[in-house]
Each structure stands twice: as C-alpha cells, then as structure tokens.
Scaffold this active site. Structure first.
Site, PDB file in Angstrom:
ATOM      1  N   CYS A 117       6.611  20.582  -5.376  1.00 34.23           N
ATOM      2  CA  CYS A 117       7.714  20.005  -6.197  1.00 34.23           C
ATOM      3  C   CYS A 117       8.373  21.258  -6.711  1.00 34.23           C
ATOM      4  O   CYS A 117       7.962  22.267  -6.913  1.00 34.23           O
ATOM      5  CB  CYS A 117       7.163  18.945  -7.252  1.00 34.23           C
ATOM      6  SG  CYS A 117       8.462  18.419  -8.389  1.00 34.23           S
TER       7      CYS A 117
ATOM      8  N   CYS B  77       5.075  13.852  -7.035  1.00 36.23           N
ATOM      9  CA  CYS B  77       4.586  15.023  -7.520  1.00 36.23           C
ATOM     10  C   CYS B  77       3.340  14.711  -8.349  1.00 36.23           C
ATOM     11  O   CYS B  77       3.506  13.750  -9.498  1.00 36.23           O
ATOM     12  CB  CYS B  77       5.690  15.925  -8.343  1.00 36.23           C
ATOM     13  SG  CYS B  77       4.979  17.385  -9.422  1.00 36.23           S
TER      14      CYS B  77
ATOM     15  N   HIS C 138       0.586  -1.225   0.075  1.00 39.33           N
ATOM     16  CA  HIS C 138       0.004  -0.120   0.119  1.00 39.33           C
ATOM     17  C   HIS C 138       0.828   1.226  -0.021  1.00 39.33           C
ATOM     18  O   HIS C 138       0.540   2.532   0.300  1.00 39.33           O
ATOM     19  CB  HIS C 138      -0.899   0.085   1.085  1.00 39.33           C
ATOM     20  CG  HIS C 138      -2.063  -1.044   0.947  1.00 39.33           C
ATOM     21  ND1 HIS C 138      -2.671  -1.495   2.111  1.00 39.33           N
ATOM     22  CD2 HIS C 138      -2.415  -1.765  -0.014  1.00 39.33           C
ATOM     23  CE1 HIS C 138      -3.318  -2.612   1.738  1.00 39.33           C
ATOM     24  NE2 HIS C 138      -3.117  -2.617   0.559  1.00 39.33           N
TER      25      HIS C 138
END
Ligand code: OAD
Length: 260
Positions: free
Chosen positions: A161, A140, A132
């Site tokens: 970012c 980003c 997971h």
C-alpha cells in the site's frame, strides 16, 4: 414418473420456467460450478488441479499470511492470472439476462455468489452479494485501504500500500467471518423470495449452504442445478442433473415462451 431421462429433464425445465414465471421475487445462489465452464477449476474438482499443489489450509488462512505473506499473495496472484484469461460463460450471461427480465417486469431479483472471480459482473449482473469477497479486491493490512486491483501479475509480493503496509486479497479465509452486512442481505433475500435457485455449489460450506433451507422455510419454491447430487438435492422441489452453462439458457428460452 417417467423413466425417460430426456422427457424427465424436459418436464423439470418446464417446471422451473413455470416457477420463474409465477415468482414475485427470485433469489439465486451460485458456487464455483457456475464458473467451471469458463475454465476456472472448482474447489472440490480443483483438489486434483489448482489446489493439488497446495494444502488450502496452508494458504487461505490469516495464519498462513502472517507466516509467509509472499507465498500466499503469489498463490492468489496465480489465481488472478488464471481468472484474467477466463470469460463469462452462457450460464453467467443467462443470469444477467434473467435479472434484466425480472427487474424489467417489476419483480425482485437477488444474486448471491460464493465465487470470487467477478465473472457475474463481467457478464452484466448488477450488485451481486459477494459472500466470500473478491479475488480482485485487495486490502491493506495496516491502514485498511481497499481497492480493486486489475494489474496482473503484481510487481512485488506481497503487494504494498502507499502507506507501506502489506496488501492481502479481500476474500474470506478459512476461520474468518463473512462480511456481516452482505450475509444479512443474503439471509433476507432467501427468507423473502418466491423462488430460490442453488446453482453450481456443493452446498457443503456454511452459512451459504443454509440459504436453501431458509428459503424453503419462508415458503419459496426451490431449485438446484448441478451435475452431481448434493446434501440439498433431496430437499428442493426440482433438482436437475446438469451444467448451468447448458441448462440456464434452455430454461430461459422456455420462460420466454411461457411468460405472459
Ligand atoms: P465446490 O467446488 O465445493 O462445488 C462446486 C460444485 O459445482 C460441485 O457440486 C460440482 O458438482 C458443481 N459443478 C461442477 N461443474 C458444474 C457445472 N458446469 N454446472 C453446475 N455445477 C457444476 O465449490 P463451492 O460450492 O462454490 O469458500 O464451494 C463453496 C466454498 O467452499 C467456496 O466459496 C470456498 C470453499 O471453501 C471460501 O473460500 C470461503
């Protein structure tokens, strides 16, 4: 079958140690219960704690992030802050020791985890399959750049970012597919092992919940450790009611006595 619960537990522990001694390869699946003794609430327990304030479907979904990226990343930042205060518990350390012992004996070992806290790695486990994703890895949403971010808390929400795009946690949200290569590796590790151990998971969320059945179909011995009964409990060779942080060290100490 003895009615003495202590004797029954002792016999279960001895059986599991024997499975570990005899198996040529071991695959372990962990869930939030393994991190519970480190102080990280589990998903189902957390309904009264961490998640009580939020409806998970309001936050852990792509739609929630699109609707309010700042709220979603602030909620994950709160989980990062909580996790940053937590340390691996004896259950994590026992699994790292087990990997060293088995691989040192030329045997196979695969750790599959549903947890996103990376406490397994902090305990010394190598190359776990993170089904997971991880709370510590952020991606980003514009350029796709992905990196581990350990700064807690983030200075801004959503974190940005260098390209200016918004970053999101690289965890699997409800409705999203699991990373295919990781899932394929987990499936193979379940199919090909001699012993499968399901530790600290409610066995409710697919596809992780099917791995125990896949292992048994491949001829593996199967073990579960959980204080509560789960849908997997009736289908494993040994299902022990207990905490992994307490029982795993005991099982490994018996293994050291019985191992050739
Ligand atoms: P859950 O919260 O569903 O289950 C945790 C399990 O751990 C329960 O069965 C508890 O009885 C057990 N438990 C609690 N304390 C324990 C202890 N000390 N030792 C052993 N077991 C203990 O968490 P998961 O099964 O991990 O998915 O949940 C699976 C997935 O559901 C999560 O990965 C998450 C969620 O949707 C995503 O976020 C994609």
């Amino acid at each position: 079958m003895t009615r003495d619960p202590d004797l029954q537990l002792e016999r279960q522990i001895e059986r599991i140690a024997g499975f570990l001694r005899d198996a040529g390869s071991v695959t372990v699946l962990t869930g939030a219960g393994v991190s519970a003794e480190s102080g990280i609430p589990t998903f189902r327990d957390a309904q009264t704690g961490l998640w009580a304030k939020y409806d998970p479907m309001e936050l852990a979904t792509p739609q929630a992030f699109a609707r309010d990226p700042s709220l979603v990343t602030r909620w994950y930042d709160e989980r990062r802050r909580k996790c940053a205060e937590c340390k691996p518990n004896p259950g994590h350390l026992a699994l790292a020791w087990l990997q060293d012992a088995l691989e040192g004996a030329g045997k196979g070992f695969t750790l599959i985890t549903q947890n996103v806290d990376r406490l397994h790695q902090e305990a010394g486990s190598r190359d776990p399959l993170e089904l997971h994703g991880s709370l510590w890895v952020w991606r980003c949403t514009s350029c796709g750049d992905e990196r581990e971010e350990r700064q807690v808390p983030f200075p801004e929400h959503p974190p940005r970012c260098e390209c200016g795009g918004m970053r999101r946690p690289a965890v699997v949200w409800f409705g999203e597919a699991l990373p295919e290569p990781v899932l394929a590796a987990a499936w193979r590790a379940a199919e090909g092992c001699g012993l499968f151990m399901s530790l600290g998971t409610s066995s409710l969320v697919e596809p992780a919940a099917s791995l125990g059945r896949v292992a048994a179909a491949g001829g593996a011995r199967t073990v579960e450790i959980n204080p509560r009964e789960t849908p997997l409990s009736p289908r494993v060779d040994v299902s022990v009611r207990g905490a992994t942080g307490e029982l795993l060290p005991v099982i490994l100490s018996v293994l050291e006595q019985v191992a050739p």
